[in-house]
Design an enzyme around this catalytic site. Structure first.
Site, PDB file in Angstrom:
ATOM      1  N   LYS A   1       6.009 -11.352  -9.383  1.00 40.20           N
ATOM      2  CA  LYS A   1       5.313 -10.698  -8.667  1.00 40.20           C
ATOM      3  C   LYS A   1       6.559 -10.700  -7.833  1.00 40.20           C
ATOM      4  O   LYS A   1       7.501 -12.099  -7.612  1.00 40.20           O
ATOM      5  CB  LYS A   1       4.830 -11.624  -7.780  1.00 40.20           C
TER       6      LYS A   1
ATOM      7  N   CYS B   1      -7.108 -18.314   2.798  1.00 42.99           N
ATOM      8  CA  CYS B   1      -6.936 -16.706   2.426  1.00 42.99           C
ATOM      9  C   CYS B   1      -8.223 -16.430   1.839  1.00 42.99           C
ATOM     10  O   CYS B   1      -9.640 -17.313   2.383  1.00 42.99           O
ATOM     11  CB  CYS B   1      -6.466 -17.616   0.623  1.00 42.99           C
TER      12      CYS B   1
ATOM     13  N   LYS C   1       8.356 -10.649  -3.544  1.00 44.74           N
ATOM     14  CA  LYS C   1       7.835 -10.540  -1.729  1.00 44.74           C
ATOM     15  C   LYS C   1       9.134 -10.316  -0.877  1.00 44.74           C
ATOM     16  O   LYS C   1      10.087 -10.660  -1.651  1.00 44.74           O
ATOM     17  CB  LYS C   1       6.874 -11.044  -1.456  1.00 44.74           C
TER      18      LYS C   1
ATOM     19  N   ARG D   1      -5.660  -3.706  -3.059  1.00 45.97           N
ATOM     20  CA  ARG D   1      -4.991  -3.638  -1.696  1.00 45.97           C
ATOM     21  C   ARG D   1      -4.038  -2.316  -0.998  1.00 45.97           C
ATOM     22  O   ARG D   1      -3.437  -2.134  -2.424  1.00 45.97           O
ATOM     23  CB  ARG D   1      -4.105  -5.330  -1.748  1.00 45.97           C
TER      24      ARG D   1
END
Length: 570
Positions: free
Chosen positions: A214, A434, A216, A82
């Site tokens: 994580k 997804c 974001k 990514r």
């Protein structure tokens, strides 16, 4: 800070990921040695996790896994990469380079546009991994910190109309991304063969064991909530006056992932902390990240995201700590409103007089299909386009900055290659999934491969009830981790097993409400039967302009989720 004197820190044995990060030598591990091991196409245990910090996930094709096992072969290990593209902007020259690499060096030949407003390569074998990074580096792109326990690719509204404000917001997205990047040289040393320097590395923002989970971040320009602000740990809502950006409202604590069967996990909307002028943007971003770094749960990764930290310590306590660390006080929230999500498909004229063409890419998968050579069409546009491309957080592609004299030629190429179809319905453009099977190791059910036929069925139900000009925000995700953002949909399907999903209802068109589970673990046929009945009731009893999600809340079909920790499972 230590556990003994700070009640906001969770005590207990740390998760094994904390050991892994601590022992990784600032994300190096033994990745270089693994690259030289040609006895396996994969990476060893710790490195399997560490390559995520470098923007890659190890995967295999699950469609052929059983057959390879019969042949006494290991799974066909490969990586998905990514890229880091703050705001999703890429030049035609860069596009042509990634197009060529996808053709020449990946198993599937596709470019996948993602909900994180960037592109992914799927199916890169071990011998080509270093070449992939070096190819990207040669065109000014990297994949640093696009996965794992760091701040990931920073989103920014792909606004093709308010060009001045968009450019200013985009510049801040880039600044935030750069400011929060890891400082380790591991990426450059391993993938770009840069010299190893004898220095003592420090991570002043992320810390030597990086973040608990994580993280974001997004920048959004109202009234278009095209980045789904409530899916992010940190969002900056652009406030403009007289066509100029003056500051941001700061939202903290959004997130959509959960775990089936674990009621301590849930999707959550972000809390609005207040307004800041532009000059405090980086300080506030850093303060939110470092507060989460120090207070986030490093014992239980399932409760490690920022949303759980806010619910555990209290929003006011977290906010006060951010103010203290940033040396600011939040001003009252500036008024703003989100009216729509998604992208404006087709042509739009910007305030600068240039034109922007948003192309609908179903599932974001750019590939040459029979009778629909999307990838060739994008390449031909890139060969003549003088502006840039903008990847959107809804998996679409904008051909941006087109002078009026180039409009006809670019539209002609797009139509010839299936990139523009007049038959596109609003429902199809309002639907998303997804990647899921066959490549995602977490997938429990189909998503990308099921979406097209699923939308066709949904279109038929809408037409049956005279609603063919209407649409529902409809999303499918193959597992509960939230990549398809189904937990901000009016109708969200969350994979539970092969052909089975949990059906969630009650989000809204603006993306400011979490849907709630209506039926658990049901088949696709049962889902469509339920939707047929509910859409029929919506058609017969809706109020003027009332969306489907608002209808099911108003009529008591499903309860509204106001406080996720309290309401989501109630």
């Amino acid at each position: 800070m230590s556990e003994s004197n700070n009640p906001n820190i969770v005590s207990g044995p740390l998760s094994d990921n904390e050991r892994l990060k601590r022992e990784s030598n600032h994300l190096r591990g033994t990745i270089e040695q693994d690259l030289k091991n040609d006895l396996t196409g994969g990476f060893s245990a710790d490195n399997f996790q560490l390559i995520r910090f470098h923007g890659m996930y190890q995967q295999d094709d699950r469609d052929i896994r059983a057959e390879r096992q019969k042949q006494k072969l290991e799974p066909l290990h490969n990586v998905m990469l990514r890229a880091r593209l703050p705001g999703g902007i890429i030049t035609p020259t860069q596009w042509l380079a990634i197009d060529k690499f996808a053709d020449d060096k990946t198993l599937y030949g596709s470019i996948r546009l993602t909900t994180r407003q960037t592109f992914q390569f799927h199916g890169v074998l071990k011998p080509n991994i270093k070449l992939m990074h070096q190819t990207l580096n040669s065109i000014g792109i990297d994949s640093i910190a696009t996965a794992s326990d760091v701040n990931r690719n920073v989103l920014c509204t792909s606004n093709p109309v308010e060009s001045v404000v968009h450019q200013q917001a985009y510049e801040w997205a880039k600044k935030i991304s750069e400011h929060l990047l890891p400082k380790t040289r591991a990426y450059a040393e391993i993938w770009l063969d840069e010299e190893k320097l004898e220095t003592t590395e420090q991570e002043p923002i992320l810390g030597d064991t990086y973040l608990p989970r994580k993280f974001k971040t997004a920048v959004v320009i109202p009234p278009q909530n095209d980045v789904d602000v409530h899916a992010n740990d940190l969002s900056f809502v652009a406030i403009a006056e007289q066509g100029q950006l003056i500051g941001f409202n700061v939202l903290v604590g959004g997130g959509l992932a959960m775990t089936h069967g674990d009621t301590s996990t849930y999707p959550r909307k972000a809390d609005d902390f207040g307004f800041i002028p532009l000059e405090h943007t980086l300080a506030v971003a850093e303060a939110v990240v470092t507060t989460q770094r120090d207070w986030g749960n490093r014992v239980n990764r399932k409760n490690a995201k920022t949303k759980y930290t806010l619910d555990r310590v209290g929003t006011d306590t977290f906010k006060a700590e951010v103010e203290k660390r940033a040396g600011i006080l939040f001003a009252p929230v500036k008024p703003y409103e989100f009216k729509e999500r998604g992208d404006r498909i087709g042509w739009a004229e910007g305030v600068d007089g240039k034109f922007h063409l948003t192309l609908f890419i179903e599932n974001g998968r750019i590939l040459d299909y029979p009778g629909k050579p999307l990838k060739t069409g994008c390449r031909k546009i890139a060969e003549i386009h003088q502006g840039d491309f903008r990847m959107t957080a809804n998996q679409n592609l904008i051909v941006a900055g087109v002078p009026v004299q180039d409009k006809v030629r670019i539209e002609q190429i797009a139509r010839e290659h299936g990139l523009i179809e007049d038959s596109l319905t609003r429902q199809r453009s309002d639907s998303m999934a997804c990647v899921s099977l066959p490549t995602c190791p977490l997938a429990m059910a189909e998503a990308e491969r099921y979406l097209p036929e699923s939308v066709t069925e949904l279109e038929g139900i809408l037409a049956k009830h005279g609603l063919q000009q209407d649409s529902i925000i409809y999303r499918i995700t193959g597992c509960p981790n939230g990549c398809g953002r189904a937990m901000l949909a009016e109708v969200g399907l969350v994979g539970k097993g092969p052909g089975k999903y949990n059906l969630h209802l009650g989000g809204n068109r603006a993306g400011t409400r979490i849907p709630k589970m209506y039926r658990e673990n049901i088949s696709t046929a049962e889902i469509m039967q339920e939707l047929d009945s509910l859409i029929g009731a919506w058609a017969a009893n809706r109020e003027p302009g009332e969306g489907f999600g608002d209808f099911v809340i108003r009529t008591g079909v499903i309860d509204e989720v106001i406080d996720s920790a309290r309401d989501f499972y109630a």
